[in-house]
Design an enzyme around this catalytic site. Structure first.
Site, short mmCIF file in Angstrom:
data_model
loop_
_atom_site.label_atom_id
_atom_site.label_comp_id
_atom_site.label_asym_id
_atom_site.label_seq_id
_atom_site.Cartn_x
_atom_site.Cartn_y
_atom_site.Cartn_z
N GLU A 1 -5.39 -8.10 -3.33
CA GLU A 1 -5.36 -8.60 -1.63
C GLU A 1 -4.64 -7.06 -1.15
O GLU A 1 -3.35 -7.20 -1.38
CB GLU A 1 -4.76 -9.29 -1.26
CG GLU A 1 -4.71 -10.97 0.21
CD GLU A 1 -3.53 -10.31 0.45
OE1 GLU A 1 -2.64 -10.39 1.92
OE2 GLU A 1 -2.57 -9.76 0.09
N ARG B 1 -4.57 -14.05 10.57
CA ARG B 1 -4.66 -13.09 9.55
C ARG B 1 -5.57 -11.55 9.10
O ARG B 1 -6.38 -12.70 7.90
CB ARG B 1 -3.59 -13.39 8.91
CG ARG B 1 -2.69 -12.88 7.87
CD ARG B 1 -1.79 -14.12 7.16
NE ARG B 1 -1.14 -13.33 6.47
CZ ARG B 1 0.10 -12.95 6.44
NH1 ARG B 1 0.49 -13.51 7.71
NH2 ARG B 1 1.17 -12.27 5.37
N ARG C 1 -6.98 -8.96 6.22
CA ARG C 1 -6.20 -8.89 5.09
C ARG C 1 -7.99 -8.53 4.43
O ARG C 1 -9.21 -8.93 5.15
CB ARG C 1 -5.80 -10.03 4.42
CG ARG C 1 -4.79 -10.00 4.70
CD ARG C 1 -3.76 -9.07 4.90
NE ARG C 1 -2.20 -9.50 5.18
CZ ARG C 1 -1.65 -9.10 6.47
NH1 ARG C 1 -2.43 -9.49 7.18
NH2 ARG C 1 -0.40 -9.67 6.71
N CYS D 1 0.84 -1.18 0.44
CA CYS D 1 0.11 -0.09 -0.48
C CYS D 1 0.93 1.97 -0.09
O CYS D 1 1.14 2.08 1.14
CB CYS D 1 -1.21 -0.11 1.64
SG CYS D 1 -1.88 1.08 0.87
#
Length: 402
Positions: free
Chosen positions: A138, A185, A187, A93
């Site tokens: 993702e 996790r 995402r 990102c």
């Protein structure tokens, strides 16, 4: 019956191949087969040589001979990428160009920022008459609060730009342990489908179909109350030889030893080998540890300050050590115990490469041995868990096939 042509996949920011393995299927994890999907990888790229070396050591598992190309994705010409149906991209990102004063998709160096490379590739393929059917982006959940210069959130900017290319976009924050992965996790998935496919009754990616797939295929899911199959004890119960692991520094090792092993001890693994239900095991099977288990007088000055002012520092759980009866937290690329649960429940060491690969849902036959030890932790921590990817891409394939 006529065989349908395979859906062609372009993989950018490929890493060591976690998402690509899920995209093609045909692997086994924890005794469960994740069957081959009607897909093929036609292009893969990453800038990290460790990642591409690991990827290229496993080409048999990808069912192709096309090596991942090492290089900066921003320097790749779209004309050098074969035509494809689905774009996969777990782009970092990075800041976008200033939304109010953009120079096309170029930054000051004449190279698009990383999401904009995906946008450029899609645009170029559309302009050449080969519009991809779908994409999967993702990213870490921090993208949800990342903003453009004009205050628009990054996901909203992505949605606007993809809408302008005539893609219908769906987005969801998912937890990997809800989709067969033994790891909590989180995402963000942003999935787009070509609006021109509406004639087949397709409108957008429906995340409830992903949940239906989990139930239909009986994949362990914390969301569905079958997360007991994803706890550490289940994942490690047959690891008699953990193999290589990256040793801690002396200072960190001292900290780990002060924290101590989880109370259930080494013997507790027998409960999992015997196949007992988690509810039938001792209560402490779910009790992990952290720096807070160190007596205050033994804390370093830094941690003593946090201990003395918990409200100011929000009493973070540094040096988290998950118990056999817990689902592990996120494995990060840095593999540092201060900020991720990388310490074995009962042995005073990092998880081995074999163990973290399992926690990321890689099959045991995935080869990481061709890159340096520390790099193995990096590429595994950066990967998209293959089982999560399989669930998402199988659902997308079923959507596209109508």
């Amino acid at each position: 019956m006529e065989n349908k042509p395979k859906l062609k996949i372009c993989s950018l920011f490929t890493g060591c191949g976690g998402m690509d393995l899920g995209a093609v299927g045909g692997f086994e994890f924890q005794g469960r087969k994740f069957r081959r999907l009607p897909t093929e990888i036609v292009f893969a790229n990453d800038i990290d040589s460790d990642a591409t070396n690991a990827y290229n050591s496993n080409l048999k598992l990808f069912h192709h001979k096309q090596e991942a190309i090492l290089g900066d994705v921003r320097a790749i010409k779209t004309s050098d990428i074969p035509n494809f149906d689905i774009l996969l991209a777990g782009f970092p990102c990075q800041p976008f160009s200033n939304a109010g004063n953009r120079k096309g998709v170029n930054d000051d160096n004449g190279r698009g920022t990383l999401f904009e490379v995906c946008e450029r590739v899609l645009k170029d393929k559309i302009d050449s008459g080969h519009k991809p059917k779908a994409f999967i982006f993702e990213n870490v959940r921090g993208i949800l609060s990342s903003k453009m210069a004009d205050g628009t959130t990054v996901p909203e900017e992505i949605r606007k730009r993809m809408n302008s290319l005539d893609y219908e976009v769906s987005q969801q924050l998912v937890c990997a342990s809800d989709y067969g992965v033994p790891q909590k996790r989180y995402r963000v998935l942003i999935i787009g489908i070509d609006r021109n496919l509406n004639s087949n009754g397709i409108t957008r990616f429906d995340f409830t179909k992903l949940d239906e797939l989990i139930i239909k295929n009986k994949i362990p899911s914390e969301k569905n109350g079958t997360g007991d199959k994803l706890v550490i004890g289940e994942i490690l119960k047959d690891v008699d030889d953990p193999g290589e692991y990256w040793e801690y520094s002396k200072t960190t090792q001292d900290m780990i030893e002060k924290i101590g092993s989880c109370e259930h001890g080494k013997e507790a693994i027998k409960y999992f080998k015997q196949g007992l239900e988690l509810s039938a095991m001792p209560k402490n099977i779910t009790e992990g540890r952290s720096w807070k288990n160190i007596p205050p007088e033994q804390l370093t000055p830094r941690f003593r300050k946090i201990y003395d002012q918990p409200k100011k520092y929000h009493a973070p759980k540094f040096f988290r050590r998950f118990a056999y009866g817990e689902i592990n937290g996120t494995i990060t690329a840095s593999a540092q115990p201060e900020n991720c649960g990388i310490t074995h429940p009962v042995e005073n060491r990092r998880y081995s490469v074999k163990e973290i690969a399992r926690i990321q849902s890689f099959p045991d036959n995935y080869n990481f041995s061709e890159i340096p030890l520390q790099s193995r932790y990096k590429v595994i921590g950066n990967a998209v868990p293959p089982v999560l990817a399989w669930c998402v891409i199988k659902t997308l394939v079923e959507t596209l096939e109508g």
